[in-house]
Structures are given as structure tokens and as C-alpha cells.
Design an enzyme around this catalytic site. Structure first.
Site, PDB file in Angstrom:
ATOM      1  N   GLY A  70     -23.349 -72.275   0.859  1.00  0.00           N
ATOM      2  CA  GLY A  70     -23.780 -70.891   0.953  1.00  0.00           C
ATOM      3  C   GLY A  70     -22.926 -69.993   0.101  1.00  0.00           C
ATOM      4  O   GLY A  70     -22.099 -70.450  -0.704  1.00  0.00           O
ATOM      5  N   GLY A  71     -23.097 -68.703   0.270  1.00  0.00           N
ATOM      6  CA  GLY A  71     -22.365 -67.741  -0.535  1.00  0.00           C
ATOM      7  C   GLY A  71     -20.883 -67.720  -0.240  1.00  0.00           C
ATOM      8  O   GLY A  71     -20.080 -67.351  -1.095  1.00  0.00           O
ATOM      9  N   LEU A  94     -23.574 -80.999   3.745  1.00  0.00           N
ATOM     10  CA  LEU A  94     -24.944 -80.675   4.142  1.00  0.00           C
ATOM     11  C   LEU A  94     -25.550 -79.581   3.278  1.00  0.00           C
ATOM     12  O   LEU A  94     -26.768 -79.542   3.083  1.00  0.00           O
ATOM     13  CB  LEU A  94     -24.971 -80.219   5.609  1.00  0.00           C
ATOM     14  CG  LEU A  94     -24.520 -81.247   6.652  1.00  0.00           C
ATOM     15  CD1 LEU A  94     -24.491 -80.619   8.035  1.00  0.00           C
ATOM     16  CD2 LEU A  94     -25.447 -82.457   6.643  1.00  0.00           C
ATOM     17  N   GLY A  95     -24.734 -78.671   2.784  1.00  0.00           N
ATOM     18  CA  GLY A  95     -25.264 -77.579   1.977  1.00  0.00           C
ATOM     19  C   GLY A  95     -24.158 -76.638   1.552  1.00  0.00           C
ATOM     20  O   GLY A  95     -22.977 -76.841   1.866  1.00  0.00           O
ATOM     21  N   LYS A 135     -18.805 -75.321   8.893  1.00  0.00           N
ATOM     22  CA  LYS A 135     -18.894 -74.389   7.766  1.00  0.00           C
ATOM     23  C   LYS A 135     -17.477 -73.988   7.363  1.00  0.00           C
ATOM     24  O   LYS A 135     -16.785 -73.314   8.101  1.00  0.00           O
ATOM     25  CB  LYS A 135     -19.717 -73.155   8.172  1.00  0.00           C
ATOM     26  CG  LYS A 135     -19.890 -72.118   7.076  1.00  0.00           C
ATOM     27  CD  LYS A 135     -20.742 -70.965   7.597  1.00  0.00           C
ATOM     28  CE  LYS A 135     -20.944 -69.887   6.549  1.00  0.00           C
ATOM     29  NZ  LYS A 135     -21.744 -68.760   7.086  1.00  0.00           N
ATOM     30  N   ASP A 177     -29.851 -60.543   7.869  1.00  0.00           N
ATOM     31  CA  ASP A 177     -30.054 -61.589   6.855  1.00  0.00           C
ATOM     32  C   ASP A 177     -31.044 -62.644   7.355  1.00  0.00           C
ATOM     33  O   ASP A 177     -30.808 -63.852   7.222  1.00  0.00           O
ATOM     34  CB  ASP A 177     -28.724 -62.243   6.488  1.00  0.00           C
ATOM     35  CG  ASP A 177     -28.763 -62.898   5.108  1.00  0.00           C
ATOM     36  OD1 ASP A 177     -29.690 -62.579   4.327  1.00  0.00           O
ATOM     37  OD2 ASP A 177     -27.880 -63.714   4.805  1.00  0.00           O
ATOM     38  N   GLY A 201     -19.102 -70.479   1.305  1.00  0.00           N
ATOM     39  CA  GLY A 201     -18.460 -71.773   1.465  1.00  0.00           C
ATOM     40  C   GLY A 201     -19.457 -72.900   1.622  1.00  0.00           C
ATOM     41  O   GLY A 201     -20.669 -72.730   1.411  1.00  0.00           O
TER      42      GLY A 201
END
Length: 633
Positions: free
Chosen positions: A337-338, A334-335, A356, A454, A340
Site C-alpha cells: 500500500g501507500g 500479500l500486497g 502490515k 477511503d 508499507g
């Protein structure tokens, strides 16, 4: 060097123990081979396989001979005429799972009968449950399940009860016949479920446990394995020295055992000496590697201890094998990040999840701790729900509810309106209001105040109804409600959204007002991004709003995208800009709390005052790291 010498001393003893143990097992396995049918479990001692007539001499209890059916399934037949499928054998627990041959794969019981144990070295397991079946009954108590099953005589009635639930009613007087059927307890989850569960429970069978056969007690006590001779019609005892005796093993094999001890000692000593020489040679080369492994294990133990002491009992813990299964071996990404990647997954109840998988970890794993501990303490419609986590050494993963519309970022920085149509002003207003309520809850609604640090469009997820949910608590900080200012050993966040005081304490103390600043920058970006305004410096909102738009608000001029907007849309747009400008005030005390932000979004723009012009700039860095610390508070 002392440790090395100790290893050299102990290693021969360890290898000696290993060698002598293995020699024992090898001897036993040679005398008692493992068999198997086409299907089903392995067949080994004390069971043995008999196809047609039994062999002249076999290893195993005489009563435990099995045969293979025409379909390749192992069959246990204690007395003639009774047959049971062997579904499973647990050699460690001395138990076997049997299924009645006549009831397997039957939707209704047929020729039900209990296994006649007689003098067999078998007993019923505590895992079992007895069901009472009665048929052709003229009457039975109310509330007892009744089904039409097979025809027994004239009537086609069939009822069953559990245990002693119908005391006082004479079943034998009112029914033609009865039989007690044994099933496993865990197959019957409730009394009310008997009607639908009994057929499946019968198909799963029951459990029997075996004990040492009376004829084989002496043999096994002398460290032998029991067998039988059909020719001599007597029990045999297979000994470790390869001999076969009539009742038990004796000291006759001691010389052979002593030889094996000597051989094992010599071989173990030589092997240990070689290991010590290699360790001495490569000690320096191995030292950094061993140190790294030691540090990694210590960090993992620290995380385990922290979750054990502070972790959520309601959040389920999964193994890494379960993570691979639910993501179909990480098939749908799906995407990223920083820390994983995020994959689409599916739980056993067919509900979609986002998994995740943390492939990078900084410091001592604080981002994983923050994620698990902080989200587990929340319960709000605008906070993403954590469903589980995985912690298996270096392998760490977090399981969230699935958000079908992805993140807010793809809608406000949209380059393809066909893929992601722009959101209406009314929907944008509802999203802004939902995020504000979620932050208000984090700051005031939890038992422990949570500062997110964040807040940005990529960390706002949208469900199927475009309800916003705050996610990614890797940089979060937990603090007491009684403390308005907290101490940080680091600056944390994303460029363009970091409050001035977070990276420079001269602007003020770090508090929940730092999240207010990030929220304001995000709202300004939401308003501008939907009109495809040119975004520079890695989507930093401040490059086009805090300086450029303020003069339009200050002089009351029309906004550049005013044409084509309705009166209501224009009011929503101005309201969101005014809220954003108030939230990004340079001095933290000038910013409103999130409760006031919610009131402003729900109120009328006529009540707004034009905020002071903010003084805005960012640190000249592209990424802000979490500092390395062992303090997880």
C-alpha cells in the site's frame, strides 16, 4: 558552545569511571575464569568446574563445585548420591534452576527426594511449589487425582495433593510412604490440571537461591572473590590487585589502584579532548543530521504518549522481533500500500494473520495513530479485526485477522477468470449490503463516530465465506456524534472516490455523507467491473457510470448487459445502480444516510425513485495527502 564545553568537562570523569570499573572487572575475570560443559549455561563465580578430583586451588564457594556428565550436562551434587542437572543459572538474581537427575525425562516420578540443603548457602525460592506424593494407599479422599505409576510393593497406586487441601485426612496412616517434591509454580496452572501437568513440572525442576557463604563473607565485603585451597584446606580471597589472601583483601593494593586512577584520568582526558576537537570541526555538518534525529525521536515520543493515554488495553503490543518471527522474516508478501507492505503471518496459536509493516510515514505518524485507535474502538462483523500492533521507534506494524479471499478489487477488475471466478449477482448484493452495515456501524454504532474517508474496493477484504470487512483506517477521522459537520485541514482519499465537498468546501460541509459518496462510487464500480467494462483513468468509476449509465436508467431502457441475466439478477443489478446513484449526489444533504442505504438494499426496487442526475467531476490531481498536523483528535 556552552553545551560543548560542558561535554569536554564531563567526558574525562565519565571515561575515568568507565576505565576504573573495567579494570576491576578484568582483574576479577582473570582470577576467576568462566568454564562450561558441552551443554548448559556458563559456569562462573561462585560456581567452579571439577572434573574428577578438584584442583589444588579454585575460585568459588567450596560447596559449589560442578561436574560435567558423560552427555556434557553440568551436574550439581551436594552430598554423595544426589545429583541434579543445572538447567540454568541467573547470576544477576543469584538463582539456579535444578532438575532431579532421577526424574528428568520420566513420565512418572521415580526416586523422588528433596534436595538436602543442610548447611549449604542455598534456600528455596518463592517461585517454588511443594507437591505431596503418596503411594500404596489403602484409601484417600474423593477428588484427589490418582494414577497408576510404578510398582512399590504389592499395589500400583500413586496419588498426590497440593498444600493443605486435604486437612483432616491422615495420609501417613493410610499410605505406606510419602515424599514432598518441589516444582515451579508457573508449571501448575490449575488444581484440576495436576493430573496432566505434574510430570512436565517435575522435568522443568525447581529454583534455589544462593547467599554469600559464611566463610566468604569477609572476603566479598573487602571487594574480593572467594576461593579455596585443597592443599592448605582453607578459604582463599582473590583480590583485585592480583594477590591472594587468607581471609580478606586490605589496603595493600591501594598504590596499584591509585596508578590505575591516574592512567584512567589521563587517557580519559585525552580522549575527551579529541572528541571536542572533532565536534568543533564538524559541528555545522552534524547539525542537520542531529536535528533530524531529534525530530524523529520527538514524533515517536508523541505517538507513544498518545497511545498510552488513549490506546486500547485489549489490543496486544508486540516487539519487532516477534513481528519478524510471526512473518518468518517477511517471507510471504500479500500486497503493498501507500504506507508499507502486508505480509502473511502466523501467531503462536497457529492462526493466520496479515501483518502490515509501515515503511513510510507522513507528517507526525497520524496514519498509524488512526489505524490503532479507530479500529480498536470497533467490534462488528463487517469491520476487520485488529489483533495487535508494534511500535518500536521507527518500526511500526499492525496485525490483522487474515482474509483468505483478499480484497474485493481483484474480483471486480478481474483479468483472469480462472484465477478469480466472477462473483454471482446474489453474492455481490450480500457484499454491498455488508459494507453498508459496516459503514452504518462506524457512523452510528460506535461510542465515537468514525469517518473512514477511503472506502474503495481495495480496502474491502473478503473472508473465507466472502463476508466483506472494511479495512485500512489510516485516513480515518474520529468525531462526536453530536457534530454533523467536521473541519479538515486537508483533502483525503483516493481519486475517483472522493466526495466533492472533501476537496472543495463550496459543495458543502464534510461529514459522514462523504463516506456515503465513496460507497456509491464503489457500488457502481462493482456493478460495472464484473462485466469487464473498460475502465479508464486509474479505475475511476465516474468515467463510465455517473454520466453514461444514468440515461439508461432515466429512459427505462435495458442495460447493455441485460442479455443472459435472470429476472432476479436484473433486479439486483438495477437496485445496486439506483443505490449507487443516490449515494453520489453532488450535494451532501441529497445523499441518504447508511441506515437508509441498508433499507434500500433490503427492500424492493418498486419503491425506488429515480435519483436526480448527479454533477460529478474530480480534482485534477493523482494523489491526495494528509496534511501535517500534531493534532491527533
Amino acid at each position: 558552545m556552552f553545551k560543548l564545553a560542558f561535554i569536554c568537562f564531563v567526558a574525562p570523569l565519565f571515561l575515568l569511571f568507565t576505565n576504573t570499573s573495567s579494570s576491576h572487572n578484568t582483574s576479577s575475570s582473570t582470577n576467576c575464569p568462566t568454564y562450561h560443559c558441552k551443554n548448559g549455561p556458563n559456569i562462573s563465580y561462585p560456581f567452579w568446574l571439577s572434573q574428577g578430583s578438584p584442583p589444588d586451588q579454585y575460585c568459588g564457594y567450596p560447596e559449589f563445585g560442578l561436574i560435567c556428565s558423560d552427555h556434557g550436562d553440568p551436574i550439581f551434587s551436594p552430598p554423595p548420591g544426589y545429583y541434579y542437572y543445572v538447567k540454568n543459572v541467573d547470576y544477576g538474581k543469584h538463582s539456579l534452576n535444578l532438575v532431579d537427575f532421577d526424574t528428568a525425562n520420566q513420565t512418572c516420578p521415580r526416586a523422588l527426594h528433596k534436595v538436602p540443603l543442610g548447611n549449604l548457602p542455598l534456600s528455596q525460592s518463592s517461585l517454588n511449589l511443594n507437591l505431596g506424593f503418596y503411594y500404596n494407599c489403602t484409601s484417600y479422599p474423593s477428588g484427589v487425582p490418582s494414577i497408576k505409576c510404578l510398582s512399590f510393593g504389592v499395589k500400583e497406586s500413586f496419588v498426590f495433593v497440593m498444600g493443605n487441601e486435604t486437612k483432616g485426612f491422615d495420609w501417613l496412616e493410610n499410605c505406606e510412604a510419602n515424599v514432598m517434591v518441589t516444582v515451579m509454580k508457573d508449571q501448575i496452572t490449575s488444581d484440576n490440571g495436576l493430573m496432566h501437568q505434574f510430570a512436565g513440572a517435575i522435568s522443568e525442576g525447581f529454583v534455589l537461591e544462593w547467599r554469600t557463604s559464611s566463610n566468604c563473607v569477609e572476603c566479598e565485603a573487602s571487594n574480593g572473590l572467594c576461593g579455596y585451597s585443597n592443599t592448605r584446606k582453607e578459604v582463599l580471597c582473590f583480590c583485585n590487585d592480583g594477590t591472594t589472601r587468607s581471609n580478606k583483601c586490605d589496603a595493600g593494593g591501594s598504590s596499584t589502584g591509585l596508578s590505575r586512577l591516574i592512567i584512567g584520568l589521563v587517557a580519559g582526558g585525552i580522549g575527551a579532548l579529541l572528541i571536542c576537537i572533532l565536534l568543533c570541526i564538524f559541528r555545522r555538518q552534524l547539525s542537520p543530521f542531529v536535528s533530524k534525529i531529534w525530530t524523529t525521536r520527538k514524533i515517536d515520543k508523541d505517538i507513544e504518549a498518545f497511545i498510552r493515554n488513549n490506546g486500547p488495553l485489549a489490543i496486544k503490543r508486540y516487539s519487532y522481533s516477534e513481528i519478524k518471527k510471526m512473518t518468518n522474516f517477511f517471507k510471504s508478501k500479500l500486497g503493498q500500500g501507500g504506507y508499507g507492505q502486508v505480509y502473511k503471518g502466523n501467531l503462536n496459536n497457529n492462526s493466520l494473520v496479515a501483518v502490515k509493516v509501515l515503511t513510510a510515514s507522513k507528517g507526525n505518524g497520524e496514519e498509524f495513530i488512526n489505524e490503532v485507535i479507530s479500529i480498536s474502538r470497533t467490534s462488528h462483523v463487517n469491520i476487520v479485526k485488529l489483533l495487535g500492533f508494534c511500535l518500536e521507534g521507527k518500526k511500526k506494524a499492525l496485525i490483522y485477522e487474515f482474509m483468505p479471499n483478499g480484497s474485493l478489487e481483484k474480483f471486480i477488475h478481474n483479468k483472469s477468470f480462472e484465477t478469480n471466478p466472477p462473483l454471482s449477482w446474489e453474492r455481490l448484493h450480500r457484499i454491498a449490503e455488508g459494507i453498508a452495515k459496516g459503514l452504518e456501524y462506524l457512523h452510528k454504532g460506535c461510542n465515537t463516530r468514525i469517518l473512514h474517508f477511503d472506502i474503495k474496493p481495495s480496502n474491502i477484504l473478503l473472508d473465507k465465506n466472502f463476508c466483506p470487512k472494511i479495512s485500512d483506517f489510516g485516513l480515518a477521522k474520529l468525531c462526536s456524534k453530536t457534530h454533523s459537520i467536521i473541519s479538515l485541514c486537508d483533502a483525503r482519499g483516493t481519486i475517483g472516490y472522493i466526495a466533492p465537498e472533501v476537496w472543495n468546501r463550496n459543495f458543502g460541509g464534510v461529514s459522514h455523507k462523504s463516506d456515503v459518496y465513496s460507497y456509491g462510487m464503489m457500488i457502481l464500480e462493482v456493478v460495472g467491473g464484473r462485466q469487464n467494462v473498460s475502465i479508464e483513468a486509474s479505475h475511476s468509476s465516474e468515467t463510465y457510470f455517473p454520466h453514461w449509465i444514468y440515461k439508461h436508467i432515466e429512459v427505462g431502457s435495458n442495460l447493455p448487459w441485460h442479455d443472459g441475466m435472470t429476472t432476479e439478477e436484473n433486479e439486483i443489478c438495477k437496485k445496486m445502480i439506483m443505490v449507487g446513484l443516490w449515494c453520489i449526489q453532488t450535494i451532501p444533504s441529497d445523499r441518504p444516510p447508511m441506515s437508509r442505504v441498508v433499507e434500500m438494499l433490503e427492500g424492493s426496487i418498486d419503491q425506488f425513485q429515480i435519483p436526480p442526475k448527479p454533477f460529478v467531476f474530480s480534482p485534477m490531481i493523482t494523489e491526495v495527502d494528509i496534511c501535517t498536523t500534531s493534532n491527533f483528535d
